[in-house]
Motif scaffolding. Structure first.
Motif, short mmCIF file in Angstrom:
data_model
loop_
_atom_site.label_atom_id
_atom_site.label_comp_id
_atom_site.label_asym_id
_atom_site.label_seq_id
_atom_site.Cartn_x
_atom_site.Cartn_y
_atom_site.Cartn_z
N GLY A 58 10.24 42.69 1.47
CA GLY A 58 11.13 43.53 2.26
C GLY A 58 10.66 43.79 3.68
O GLY A 58 11.06 44.77 4.28
N PHE A 59 9.86 42.91 4.23
CA PHE A 59 9.46 43.07 5.63
C PHE A 59 9.12 41.71 6.21
O PHE A 59 9.00 40.71 5.50
CB PHE A 59 8.27 44.03 5.78
CG PHE A 59 6.94 43.43 5.42
CD1 PHE A 59 6.13 42.87 6.40
CD2 PHE A 59 6.49 43.41 4.11
CE1 PHE A 59 4.91 42.32 6.07
CE2 PHE A 59 5.28 42.86 3.77
CZ PHE A 59 4.48 42.31 4.75
N GLY A 60 9.01 41.68 7.53
CA GLY A 60 8.65 40.46 8.24
C GLY A 60 8.27 40.79 9.66
O GLY A 60 8.12 41.97 10.03
N PHE A 61 8.10 39.77 10.48
CA PHE A 61 7.73 39.98 11.87
C PHE A 61 8.69 39.25 12.78
O PHE A 61 9.17 38.16 12.47
CB PHE A 61 6.29 39.50 12.12
CG PHE A 61 5.27 40.48 11.66
CD1 PHE A 61 4.79 41.45 12.52
CD2 PHE A 61 4.80 40.46 10.36
CE1 PHE A 61 3.85 42.38 12.09
CE2 PHE A 61 3.86 41.37 9.93
CZ PHE A 61 3.38 42.34 10.80
N ILE A 62 8.98 39.89 13.93
CA ILE A 62 9.79 39.28 14.96
C ILE A 62 8.96 39.24 16.23
O ILE A 62 8.02 40.02 16.39
CB ILE A 62 11.11 40.06 15.17
CG1 ILE A 62 10.83 41.54 15.46
CG2 ILE A 62 12.01 39.92 13.96
CD1 ILE A 62 12.07 42.36 15.72
N ALA A 63 9.27 38.31 17.12
CA ALA A 63 8.51 38.16 18.36
C ALA A 63 9.48 37.98 19.53
O ALA A 63 10.57 37.45 19.37
CB ALA A 63 7.57 36.96 18.27
N ASN A 64 9.06 38.43 20.70
CA ASN A 64 9.87 38.24 21.89
C ASN A 64 9.33 37.04 22.69
O ASN A 64 8.37 36.39 22.28
CB ASN A 64 9.95 39.50 22.74
CG ASN A 64 8.63 39.92 23.32
OD1 ASN A 64 7.61 39.26 23.14
ND2 ASN A 64 8.63 41.03 24.01
N GLY A 65 9.91 36.76 23.82
CA GLY A 65 9.52 35.61 24.62
C GLY A 65 8.12 35.70 25.20
O GLY A 65 7.49 34.67 25.48
N SER A 66 7.60 36.89 25.38
CA SER A 66 6.26 37.04 25.96
C SER A 66 5.16 37.05 24.91
O SER A 66 4.00 37.24 25.25
CB SER A 66 6.19 38.31 26.81
OG SER A 66 6.36 39.45 26.01
N GLY A 67 5.51 36.88 23.64
CA GLY A 67 4.50 36.80 22.59
C GLY A 67 4.21 38.09 21.86
O GLY A 67 3.39 38.11 20.94
N GLU A 68 4.86 39.17 22.23
CA GLU A 68 4.66 40.43 21.50
C GLU A 68 5.30 40.32 20.12
O GLU A 68 6.35 39.71 19.98
CB GLU A 68 5.30 41.59 22.25
CG GLU A 68 4.59 42.00 23.49
CD GLU A 68 5.30 43.18 24.13
OE1 GLU A 68 4.80 44.31 23.95
OE2 GLU A 68 6.34 42.97 24.73
N GLU A 69 4.68 40.93 19.14
CA GLU A 69 5.21 40.93 17.79
C GLU A 69 5.52 42.35 17.34
O GLU A 69 4.91 43.30 17.80
CB GLU A 69 4.22 40.30 16.82
CG GLU A 69 4.00 38.84 17.04
CD GLU A 69 3.06 38.24 16.00
OE1 GLU A 69 2.60 38.97 15.11
OE2 GLU A 69 2.81 37.04 16.10
N MET A 70 6.48 42.43 16.41
CA MET A 70 6.88 43.73 15.88
C MET A 70 7.23 43.54 14.40
O MET A 70 7.88 42.58 14.03
CB MET A 70 8.11 44.21 16.66
CG MET A 70 8.59 45.56 16.28
SD MET A 70 10.11 46.12 17.12
CE MET A 70 10.07 45.38 18.70
#
Length: 112
Positions: A58-70
């Motif tokens: 029930g969870f995962g990770f997303i990333a933006n174009g600059s490499g930050e993860e959430m």
């Protein structure tokens, strides 16, 4: 409410001691600067891409174009009316987030 005596005195043209014009009182208002700085707001948003998502956990990770993860949880996804099956690697979402003490926490997702 105005009394009959005052009303009749005004209509008759006589002066009435009960009615006096309001005098404007000068207000001493001082502007106080806030003690917080709004330049580094604790929330934001942007386009993020799914890195991986585990449906069983029930969870995962997303990333933006600059490499930050959430980290993103299934509860936020369900609250945003998105089906969990849409959380495939490479899928892009517009994410609204707020900053916690240690990390960014997503608050809402919309399809891109």
């Amino acid at each position: 409410m105005i009394s009959r005596r005052t009303l009749f005195g005004l209509l008759a043209g006589g002066s009435c001691a009960a009615v006096t014009p309001l005098q404007a009182q000068p207000m001493n208002v001082e502007w106080i600067e806030p003690d917080w700085d709004d330049s580094a707001r604790p929330e934001g948003g942007g386009v993020w891409r799914v890195k991986w998502f585990n449906r069983k956990r029930g969870f995962g990770f997303i990333a933006n174009g600059s490499g930050e993860e959430m980290r993103v949880d299934a509860a936020v996804i369900r609250a945003s009316d998105i089906d969990i099956s849409e959380m495939r690697p490479g899928r892009m979402f517009v994410v609204r987030w707020r900053r916690d003490e240690n990390a960014k926490i997503p608050t809402a997702l919309t399809r891109r």
